[in-house]
Scaffold this motif. Structure first.
Motif, PDB file in Angstrom:
ATOM      1  N   GLU A   1       0.853  -1.178   0.000  1.00  0.00           N
ATOM      2  CA  GLU A   1       0.000   0.000   0.000  1.00  0.00           C
ATOM      3  C   GLU A   1       0.889   1.228   0.000  1.00  0.00           C
ATOM      4  O   GLU A   1       1.889   1.277   0.713  1.00  0.00           O
ATOM      5  CB  GLU A   1      -0.902   0.025   1.225  1.00  0.00           C
ATOM      6  N   GLY A   2       0.516   2.218  -0.802  1.00  0.00           N
ATOM      7  CA  GLY A   2       1.301   3.438  -0.871  1.00  0.00           C
ATOM      8  C   GLY A   2       0.396   4.652  -0.897  1.00  0.00           C
ATOM      9  O   GLY A   2      -0.794   4.553  -1.182  1.00  0.00           O
ATOM     10  N   ALA A   3       0.967   5.802  -0.586  1.00  0.00           N
ATOM     11  CA  ALA A   3       0.202   7.044  -0.591  1.00  0.00           C
ATOM     12  C   ALA A   3       1.144   8.228  -0.739  1.00  0.00           C
ATOM     13  O   ALA A   3       2.315   8.153  -0.369  1.00  0.00           O
ATOM     14  CB  ALA A   3      -0.596   7.175   0.696  1.00  0.00           C
ATOM     15  N   ILE A   4       0.601   9.313  -1.299  1.00  0.00           N
ATOM     16  CA  ILE A   4       1.312  10.590  -1.298  1.00  0.00           C
ATOM     17  C   ILE A   4       0.285  11.672  -0.976  1.00  0.00           C
ATOM     18  O   ILE A   4      -0.904  11.532  -1.283  1.00  0.00           O
ATOM     19  CB  ILE A   4       2.007  10.924  -2.640  1.00  0.00           C
ATOM     20  N   LEU A   5       0.755  12.733  -0.338  1.00  0.00           N
ATOM     21  CA  LEU A   5      -0.053  13.930  -0.134  1.00  0.00           C
ATOM     22  C   LEU A   5       0.880  15.120  -0.139  1.00  0.00           C
ATOM     23  O   LEU A   5       1.857  15.158   0.612  1.00  0.00           O
ATOM     24  CB  LEU A   5      -0.836  13.878   1.183  1.00  0.00           C
ATOM     25  N   ASP A   6       0.584  16.053  -1.012  1.00  0.00           N
ATOM     26  CA  ASP A   6       1.310  17.315  -1.096  1.00  0.00           C
ATOM     27  C   ASP A   6       0.248  18.395  -0.998  1.00  0.00           C
ATOM     28  O   ASP A   6      -0.464  18.669  -1.962  1.00  0.00           O
ATOM     29  CB  ASP A   6       2.078  17.394  -2.420  1.00  0.00           C
ATOM     30  N   ALA A   7       0.095  18.978   0.194  1.00  0.00           N
ATOM     31  CA  ALA A   7      -0.962  19.953   0.446  1.00  0.00           C
ATOM     32  C   ALA A   7      -0.357  21.272   0.905  1.00  0.00           C
ATOM     33  O   ALA A   7       0.541  21.291   1.746  1.00  0.00           O
ATOM     34  CB  ALA A   7      -1.931  19.427   1.495  1.00  0.00           C
ATOM     35  N   SER A   8      -0.873  22.355   0.354  1.00  0.00           N
ATOM     36  CA  SER A   8      -0.335  23.672   0.624  1.00  0.00           C
ATOM     37  C   SER A   8      -1.474  24.631   0.976  1.00  0.00           C
ATOM     38  O   SER A   8      -2.441  24.751   0.228  1.00  0.00           O
ATOM     39  CB  SER A   8       0.406  24.160  -0.632  1.00  0.00           C
ATOM     40  N   LEU A   9      -1.341  25.297   2.113  1.00  0.00           N
ATOM     41  CA  LEU A   9      -2.294  26.316   2.543  1.00  0.00           C
ATOM     42  C   LEU A   9      -1.565  27.650   2.519  1.00  0.00           C
ATOM     43  O   LEU A   9      -0.518  27.796   3.152  1.00  0.00           O
ATOM     44  CB  LEU A   9      -2.810  26.008   3.948  1.00  0.00           C
ATOM     45  N   ARG A  10      -2.119  28.615   1.776  1.00  0.00           N
ATOM     46  CA  ARG A  10      -1.415  29.874   1.540  1.00  0.00           C
ATOM     47  C   ARG A  10      -2.337  31.048   1.843  1.00  0.00           C
ATOM     48  O   ARG A  10      -3.503  31.046   1.471  1.00  0.00           O
ATOM     49  CB  ARG A  10      -0.970  29.917   0.080  1.00  0.00           C
TER      50      ARG A  10
ATOM     51  N   ALA B   1       5.321   3.896   1.432  1.00  0.00           N
ATOM     52  CA  ALA B   1       4.753   2.599   1.089  1.00  0.00           C
ATOM     53  C   ALA B   1       5.062   1.604   2.197  1.00  0.00           C
ATOM     54  O   ALA B   1       6.040   1.750   2.929  1.00  0.00           O
ATOM     55  CB  ALA B   1       5.310   2.098  -0.241  1.00  0.00           C
ATOM     56  N   GLU B   2       4.213   0.600   2.281  1.00  0.00           N
ATOM     57  CA  GLU B   2       4.430  -0.482   3.228  1.00  0.00           C
ATOM     58  C   GLU B   2       3.875  -1.766   2.634  1.00  0.00           C
ATOM     59  O   GLU B   2       2.788  -1.774   2.067  1.00  0.00           O
ATOM     60  CB  GLU B   2       3.720  -0.193   4.551  1.00  0.00           C
ATOM     61  N   GLY B   3       4.640  -2.829   2.769  1.00  0.00           N
ATOM     62  CA  GLY B   3       4.176  -4.119   2.295  1.00  0.00           C
ATOM     63  C   GLY B   3       5.298  -4.942   1.697  1.00  0.00           C
ATOM     64  O   GLY B   3       6.465  -4.582   1.774  1.00  0.00           O
TER      65      GLY B   3
END
Length: 168
Positions: A104-113, A136-138
């Motif tokens: 399982e893998g994930a990405i999050l690139d979040a920007s509050l401006r 990722a893990e697995g």
């Protein structure tokens, strides 16, 4: 491969390039809302080397990472505004590509401006808080040197004071 207690030089490198496409769903003088897709090309490189230079283990994997994208912009008062932009994806690999890999893998690139448009110059000053994380893990295909299990999650929080210029 490495004896217990061996001093090691480690490298974990994860550079990426991201291309995005957005579709504007709502736009007015005070706000805008866009959704779309991103494609991130990543180059994961992990290196273990003993300090004498006798033993080296390196794994490299270049691959695509698709993601969803959202962007919001809202004027608050006069020349002040806030914005949010995020790219993210969660992937249970086994169900996406039909493989036997239980990863399982994930990405999050979040920007509050938050910012203020400048009156004398065509541009703005802003304060930006960005979260960049993923991993990722697995277990995937076992390699020559291990059982194929990986667990790597990275989390970064970045605060930026910046200025943007509107040239065109």
């Amino acid at each position: 491969m490495f004896a217990q207690g061996t001093p090691l030089d480690l490298t974990y490198s994860f550079p990426f390039y991201r291309f995005s496409w957005l579709r504007r769903l709502s736009h007015s003088p005070t706000h805008s809302f866009e959704i779309g897709l991103s494609l991130q090309i990543r180059n994961a490189q992990i290196t273990f080397a003993d300090r004498k230079g006798d033993l080296l283990r390196e794994e490299q994997d270049i691959g695509p990472v698709p993601a969803f994208k959202v962007r919001l912009h809202r004027s608050i008062h006069d020349s002040y505004w806030i914005g949010l932009e995020a790219d993210g994806m969660y992937a249970p690999v086994r169900y996406i590509n039909g493989s036997d890999s239980d990863v399982e893998g994930a990405i999050l690139d979040a920007s509050l401006r938050a910012g203020r448009d400048l009156e004398q110059l065509p541009g703005a000053v802003y304060l930006n808080l960005r979260y960049l994380g993923g991993g990722a893990e697995g277990t995937s295909d076992p390699g020559q040197f291990g059982d194929g299990y990986t667990e790597n999650w990275l989390h970064f929080l970045i605060l930026t004071l910046g200025m943007q210029a509107h040239v065109f």
